[in-house]
Design a protein around this motif. Structure first.
Motif, PDB file in Angstrom:
ATOM      1  N   LYS A  45      56.993  46.103  77.416  1.00 10.84           N
ATOM      2  CA  LYS A  45      56.243  46.945  77.913  1.00 10.84           C
ATOM      3  C   LYS A  45      57.113  48.104  78.415  1.00 10.84           C
ATOM      4  O   LYS A  45      57.960  47.887  78.991  1.00 10.84           O
ATOM      5  CB  LYS A  45      55.476  46.314  79.359  1.00 10.84           C
ATOM      6  N   GLN A  46      56.494  49.316  78.162  1.00 10.62           N
ATOM      7  CA  GLN A  46      57.395  50.747  78.384  1.00 10.62           C
ATOM      8  C   GLN A  46      56.889  50.947  80.009  1.00 10.62           C
ATOM      9  O   GLN A  46      55.308  51.271  80.099  1.00 10.62           O
ATOM     10  CB  GLN A  46      56.971  51.651  77.427  1.00 10.62           C
ATOM     11  N   ARG A 103      57.098  53.980  83.021  1.00 12.43           N
ATOM     12  CA  ARG A 103      57.720  55.102  83.524  1.00 12.43           C
ATOM     13  C   ARG A 103      57.804  55.139  84.963  1.00 12.43           C
ATOM     14  O   ARG A 103      56.894  55.006  85.635  1.00 12.43           O
ATOM     15  CB  ARG A 103      57.069  56.400  82.982  1.00 12.43           C
ATOM     16  N   HIS A 127      60.701  44.351  79.132  1.00 14.84           N
ATOM     17  CA  HIS A 127      60.190  45.840  79.533  1.00 14.84           C
ATOM     18  C   HIS A 127      61.439  46.604  79.348  1.00 14.84           C
ATOM     19  O   HIS A 127      62.514  46.177  79.236  1.00 14.84           O
ATOM     20  CB  HIS A 127      59.753  45.512  80.912  1.00 14.84           C
ATOM     21  N   SER A 128      61.078  47.979  79.315  1.00 10.06           N
ATOM     22  CA  SER A 128      61.848  49.057  79.466  1.00 10.06           C
ATOM     23  C   SER A 128      61.591  50.025  80.684  1.00 10.06           C
ATOM     24  O   SER A 128      60.520  49.948  80.704  1.00 10.06           O
ATOM     25  CB  SER A 128      62.404  49.694  78.093  1.00 10.06           C
TER      26      SER A 128
END
Length: 218
Positions: A2-3, A5, A31-32
């Motif tokens: 999952k990205q 922000r 994730h990142s």
């Protein structure tokens, strides 16, 4: 993977608390996180929102609340000598460490600690110089907080946040969904864990609820 922000402005104590808590919330997930500095004042202005600091009793409550939350969370938090303050020098310094408008966790943490630990003036010239030295290894060649590139990145970041519907910080965006505030972190984790609530239509249904208020005709 999952990205995620993470929209943040260093002037926000809730952004600092969320920054410190996020690793625990995301533990065990693939994730990142992309840390995206934005100008909170512009987000508030877009919606004619004075923010907590613009309402005297709310300002007092906010400072009490974040002090207690830091204590309860185990996150050191001391109000800076002056608050609110103009965060532009800090935002631009952070983005002088970026090519694309995102900063790494080291840069975000260094600037947040500069503001929220020690109770000192966040814009003191000597302290800003020391912060610049701490971040020297992260600066892009030829960049500093006075350059055109960090200013352009901040403007682009803020405009992108506004277009996405971001109205405050911290806000977390994943799969086009926005989770606002420190207290949204459990909800964010539930979504990432696949909680069935998010598939039942409740997320989008709220847009269909009519307002019971009518515009003031004066």
């Amino acid at each position: 993977m999952k990205q995620i922000r993470f929209y943040l402005d260093f002037v926000s104590p809730y952004a600092w608390l969320a920054f410190e808590r996020l690793p625990e919330v995301l533990a065990g997930l693939s994730h990142s996180v992309a840390y995206q500095p934005v100008l909170l004042g512009a987000l508030l202005q877009q919606h004619h929102n004075p923010g907590p600091a613009g309402i005297a009793p709310k300002r007092d409550w906010t400072y009490r609340h974040v002090g207690w939350l830091g204590h309860a969370q185990g996150t050191p938090l001391q109000l800076p000598a002056r608050h609110p303050f103009n965060p532009l020098p800090l935002l631009r310094l952070a983005l002088a460490c970026s090519d694309d408008g995102h900063i790494n966790r080291f840069v975000a943490g260094a600037v947040l600690r500069h503001v929220w630990q020690g109770g000192q003036d966040a814009l003191d010239a000597g302290r800003l110089a020391a912060l610049g030295t701490e971040l020297a290894g992260q600066l892009r060649p030829g960049q500093d907080n006075h350059g055109a590139a960090p200013k352009a990145l901040l403007r682009a970041n803020t405009e992108a946040a506004q277009a996405a519907g971001v109205f405050g910080v911290p806000t977390f965006e994943v799969d086009g969904k926005l989770f606002w505030g420190l207290d949204s972190l459990p909800m964010l984790r539930a979504y990432l864990d696949g909680d069935a609530w998010f598939d039942a239509g409740a997320w989008d249904a709220v847009r269909q609820i009519p307002s019971g208020l009518t515009p003031d005709k004066g």
